[in-house]
Enzyme design. Structure first.
Site, PDB file in Angstrom:
ATOM      1  N   GLU A  48     -66.562  33.886  60.979  1.00 22.32           N
ATOM      2  CA  GLU A  48     -65.569  33.070  60.261  1.00 22.32           C
ATOM      3  C   GLU A  48     -64.693  32.296  61.242  1.00 22.32           C
ATOM      4  OE1 GLU A  48     -66.102  32.590  57.246  1.00 22.32           O
ATOM      5  OE2 GLU A  48     -67.363  34.305  56.790  1.00 22.32           O
ATOM      6  N   HIS A  68     -66.340  29.141  62.170  1.00 23.92           N
ATOM      7  CA  HIS A  68     -66.091  28.048  61.209  1.00 23.92           C
ATOM      8  C   HIS A  68     -64.732  27.396  61.465  1.00 23.92           C
ATOM      9  CE1 HIS A  68     -69.633  28.429  58.809  1.00 23.92           C
ATOM     10  NE2 HIS A  68     -69.353  29.647  58.351  1.00 23.92           N
ATOM     11  N   CYS A 119     -75.596  31.807  69.668  1.00 19.57           N
ATOM     12  CA  CYS A 119     -76.775  31.257  70.344  1.00 19.57           C
ATOM     13  C   CYS A 119     -76.302  30.227  71.379  1.00 19.57           C
ATOM     14  CB  CYS A 119     -77.713  30.597  69.325  1.00 19.57           C
ATOM     15  SG  CYS A 119     -77.085  29.046  68.676  1.00 19.57           S
TER      16      CYS A 119
END
Lengths: 449, 193
Positions: free
Chosen positions: B137, B140, B171
């Site tokens: 989160e 984001h 990643c």
């Protein structure tokens, strides 16, 4: 997730619109919302959307009605229907009307991801289909034949007219004028467009082989016939057979083909059994069939059978106004195919291209442009790049008849004099009316360029 | 590194009964993975206005609105931790919710405590899941989108099973994004604006 999409959420409940909006934002999709079907249609009018999520129950225009509008006006847009439990029937109805999928709310987050994954796959398949369709269209489309001259306009006008009927067509034109392209265009415009188009150059195949190619054979029909083989008359099944250089086929083959055209049945070589065939025949010739009829090497009955509709494809020298357009087309084609970026011709080169006689017609022009593009070092092709045409034009080809020599000589002097007939006649040692008669006889025109 | 990293402090707000250890674990992971300082803000009770009585779940969007309405000094990003189950109107449930490129996010610990078969997870599993959802989160909030890489922390996971399958790491692409200059916030206008 794969690509980003432009998505619209259509729902009368603001909270649902917000939820979708924030969710799609997390994937980087460009998202808009609409509170009603009318608002959605307004937004669709202004810009393209890849995907719409549409609530089935909305006041005013409901989801199903909106779906119908979308599918009628924007068939490329995907629609996913949102519905509540208990409205499965409507969801099924929506799927039948063209919705890509439906979601029962509230749904698990992973469900929407599955739906999106499916839409991505459909989008990719659609794009692939469109690409292949374009590639196919590239091969067959009508506007592949370039020209805006009155002579070509007449041909263009005839193509859709004759395509509608199933009558046999004879395309008459010199080599390299684009007879096969016209035949393909007729096929593409006809109701047989979804069936094969099979071109055969009769002049390039020995008679015995041509018979085998057309009619096929059964096992043991001749030495080497180790299995049954279908001929093109069977393979073409429902499509169009294009026989180029029809003037080259033997009298026997003319009889055989005449019988096929009359009976619509064939027998494979070595077989006694007949097979029904369904095809449209388009023939082409670069030779005068009238001459062959007179010489007795072409059967009159076959001639009238294949010459139901005749389309004459004009040679390039009779439509020199098309040369700039054709040149531009070939320049674009070969600049794209090669690493060269030649994309224009200067006035000198244009003059050469227009003054040259183009005995090999459009094919020769194409080859000339390709050669010039490959060898050119600049973006603009000049007179120098086409100097080989001058040499070819000036050279008197060997082995021609006296008549051809005379025609060539008159043309050369006429060009040299810039179309001035008095001067040409003086140099040739004949009077103007004789020159005029000879020009008419040989189809020569004054070239004012 | 996140641009202007020194200007950011992540405020952790316990909403309802949140074990202190979870706050410590999440705080440690934010420092370790994002190199951002954290501070624990005063704990709050579950705002009853956010409860949907039909669903018996709390509306994640409303909790974010509630967090927005609280003036938390000295924190640029706020992460609320809720013990109760969360939902957004279109979904059955969510493990967390955040404003894309915004400042407020909330995570639910409710489903992180159990395995798929309904048995209680070990503490280690629970803490690791909590850290994963929190870092997701926060991603984001720093304008990271959901990632295609199924091992990445930013890959969407709606179930405990998929959450356990992703690794506790961003990643390389998402890591580069966090370390490079940030993209401008995606949407400055609301869904109807």
């Amino acid at each position: 997730m794969q690509d980003r999409m432009r998505i619209m959420v259509v729902d009368d409940e603001m909270i649902v619109r917000e939820s979708f909006y924030h969710w799609f934002n997390k994937y980087g999709h460009e998202t808009e919302t609409a509170a009603s079907g009318d608002e959605a249609l307004e937004k669709l009018e202004r810009r393209r959307f890849d995907l719409l999520f549409v609530d089935i129950k909305m006041p005013g225009m409901d989801g199903l009605e909106l779906l119908d509008h979308i599918k009628a006006r924007y068939p490329e847009t995907f629609v996913v229907i949102i519905t509540a439990y208990g409205s499965i029937e409507s969801a099924v109805k929506a799927m039948k009307s063209g919705a890509s999928d439906y979601l029962l709310k509230p749904f698990k987050p992973e469900h929407i991801n599955l739906v999106m994954e499916k839409i991505f796959q459909q989008k990719a398949l659609k794009a692939e289909y469109q690409y292949l369709k374009n590639q196919f269209g590239e091969m067959t489309r009508f506007d592949n034949i370039i020209g805006e001259s009155p002579a070509m306009t007449r041909v263009f006008d005839m193509i859709p007219e004759v395509a509608e009927s199933d009558a046999t067509i004879l395309l008459a034109g010199e080599t390299g004028t684009g007879k096969e392209l016209v035949a393909k265009a007729i096929h593409a415009k006809s109701s047989r467009a979804n069936h094969p188009f099979i071109p055969i150059n009769c002049g390039a195949i020995p008679e015995s082989l041509l018979e085998d190619e057309l009619f096929g054979h059964i096992k043991g029909a001749f030495t080497g016939a180790d299995k049954n083989r279908q001929g093109f008359l069977e393979i073409v099944c429902g499509g169009t057979l294009f026989l180029d250089e029809i003037g080259e086929i033997s009298m026997k083959m003319q009889v055989d083909l005449l019988r096929v055209l009359e009976d619509r049945k064939i027998k494979r070589i070595g077989s006694n059994q007949t097979t029904d065939v369904d095809f449209r025949l388009i023939c082409a010739t670069s030779r005068s069939l009238d001459g062959l009829l007179t010489a007795g090497t072409f059967r009159e009955d076959f001639y009238y059978r294949i010459n139901v509709i005749e389309i004459r494809i004009p040679p390039l020298r009779e439509r020199k106004e098309d040369i700039p357009l054709l040149t531009e087309h070939f320049l674009a084609k070969y600049s794209q195919q090669t690493t060269k970026h030649a994309d224009r011709v200067d006035r000198g080169a244009e003059k050469i291209l227009k003054s040259y006689d183009w005995p090999g017609n459009v094919r020769e022009l194409e080859n000339a442009v390709e050669r010039a593009v490959v060898l050119s070092k600049s973006r603009t092709l000049t007179e120098r790049d086409f100097s080989f045409l001058k040499a070819a034009s000036a050279a008197v080809p060997e082995g021609r008849s006296l008549i051809e020599m005379e025609k060539h000589h008159i043309k050369a002097i006429l060009d040299e004099c810039g179309g001035n007939m008095s001067q040409t006649a003086r140099i040739l040692g004949i009077n103007r009316s004789t020159l005029y008669q000879k020009m008419n006889k040989y189809g020569l025109h004054r070239n004012m360029d | 590194m996140i641009k202007d990293r020194e200007k950011h402090t992540v405020g952790l707000v316990a909403i309802g009964r949140i074990p202190e250890m979870v706050l410590k674990v999440i705080s440690g992971h934010i420092l370790g993975y994002l190199n951002l300082p954290t501070c624990c803000l005063p704990a709050q009770g579950l705002p009853q206005a956010c409860l949907d009585e039909k669903r018996l779940q709390y509306d994640a969007g409303k909790i974010i609105q509630h967090l927005e309405s609280c003036a938390f000094a000295d924190c640029t990003k706020i992460l609320g931790l809720v013990e109760a189950d969360l939902f957004v109107p279109i979904f059955t449930h969510v493990l967390g919710e955040a404003q894309q490129g915004g400042d407020h996010a909330v995570i639910s610990l409710s489903r992180l405590q159990y395995r798929n078969n309904g048995t209680r997870s070990s503490e280690a599993e629970f803490y690791e899941r909590s850290a994963k959802v929190a870092l997701h989160e926060l991603g984001h909030l720093f304008n990271l989108f959901h990632c295609r890489d199924s091992h990445c922390l930013m890959h969407f996971s709606g179930t405990i099973e998929t959450l356990d399958a992703i690794e506790l790491n961003y990643c390389p692409a998402c890591r580069n994004f966090l370390d490079g200059p940030r993209r401008p916030a995606l949407a400055s206008i609301g869904p109807d604006g």
